[in-house]
Scaffold this motif. Structure first.
Motif, PDB file in Angstrom:
ATOM      1  N   ASN A   2     -38.756  26.099 -69.972  1.00 49.97           N
ATOM      2  CA  ASN A   2     -37.759  25.865 -68.923  1.00 49.97           C
ATOM      3  C   ASN A   2     -36.385  25.580 -69.510  1.00 49.97           C
ATOM      4  O   ASN A   2     -35.368  25.908 -68.904  1.00 49.97           O
ATOM      5  N   TRP A   3     -36.347  24.944 -70.674  1.00 43.41           N
ATOM      6  CA  TRP A   3     -35.053  24.612 -71.267  1.00 43.41           C
ATOM      7  C   TRP A   3     -34.293  25.875 -71.659  1.00 43.41           C
ATOM      8  O   TRP A   3     -33.063  25.870 -71.685  1.00 43.41           O
ATOM      9  N   ILE A   4     -34.995  26.954 -71.943  1.00 43.86           N
ATOM     10  CA  ILE A   4     -34.333  28.216 -72.282  1.00 43.86           C
ATOM     11  C   ILE A   4     -33.586  28.759 -71.059  1.00 43.86           C
ATOM     12  O   ILE A   4     -32.421  29.129 -71.144  1.00 43.86           O
ATOM     13  N   LEU A   6     -32.700  27.048 -68.400  1.00 34.27           N
ATOM     14  CA  LEU A   6     -31.652  26.098 -68.043  1.00 34.27           C
ATOM     15  C   LEU A   6     -30.431  26.275 -68.948  1.00 34.27           C
ATOM     16  O   LEU A   6     -29.292  26.275 -68.478  1.00 34.27           O
ATOM     17  N   SER A   7     -30.654  26.446 -70.237  1.00 33.29           N
ATOM     18  CA  SER A   7     -29.559  26.670 -71.176  1.00 33.29           C
ATOM     19  C   SER A   7     -28.832  27.985 -70.884  1.00 33.29           C
ATOM     20  O   SER A   7     -27.602  28.058 -70.952  1.00 33.29           O
ATOM     21  N   TYR A   9     -28.664  29.521 -67.946  1.00 35.08           N
ATOM     22  CA  TYR A   9     -27.920  29.310 -66.699  1.00 35.08           C
ATOM     23  C   TYR A   9     -26.642  28.523 -66.974  1.00 35.08           C
ATOM     24  O   TYR A   9     -25.560  28.885 -66.505  1.00 35.08           O
ATOM     25  N   LEU A  10     -26.753  27.456 -67.746  1.00 34.22           N
ATOM     26  CA  LEU A  10     -25.586  26.646 -68.068  1.00 34.22           C
ATOM     27  C   LEU A  10     -24.555  27.451 -68.861  1.00 34.22           C
ATOM     28  O   LEU A  10     -23.353  27.366 -68.599  1.00 34.22           O
TER      29      LEU A  10
END
Length: 117
Positions: A2-4, A6-7, A9-10
């Motif tokens: 999920n952090w991928i 999220l990163s 998207y950010l």
């Protein structure tokens, strides 16, 4: 994993912000995009802003108080409010070139009301 996402998207948001910031020269550019956006973009933006805030703040309180059945009237009531605000209030705000709704309050009432708004 999920952090991928999220990163990613950010990163996309920061890139868009960076490129858009190059075209901002005045306060009017920042607040109302230089009054150059077509109506359909403004409608989508208003819809997203209103319903995003309403879902987080307004509907959650009603659902807490009344259960899931309390949320059924929310979209209709808020849609009517947006429609009538656009029909009755938006032309005045546009014609007088107000930047924020508080500018309207200052002109209609006084600067004390503007500060509270």
């Amino acid at each position: 994993m999920n952090w991928i996402f999220l990163s990613l998207y950010l990163g996309i948001q920061v890139a868009i912000s960076y490129f858009v910031s190059k075209s901002i020269k005045t306060e009017e550019d920042y607040f109302v995009a230089g009054r150059s956006q077509p109506a359909w973009i403004l409608a989508i933006s208003l819809f997203a802003t209103w319903f995003g805030a309403e879902t987080c703040i307004g509907a959650s309180a009603i659902v807490y108080d009344q259960g899931l059945s309390g949320a059924r009237a929310e979209p209709l009531g808020y849609s009517l409010c947006l429609f009538f605000s656009g029909l009755l209030l938006a032309p005045r705000i546009w014609n007088k070139k107000y930047t924020t709704l508080a500018d309207f309050y200052a002109d209609r009432f006084n600067h004390s009301v503007e500060r509270v708004a």
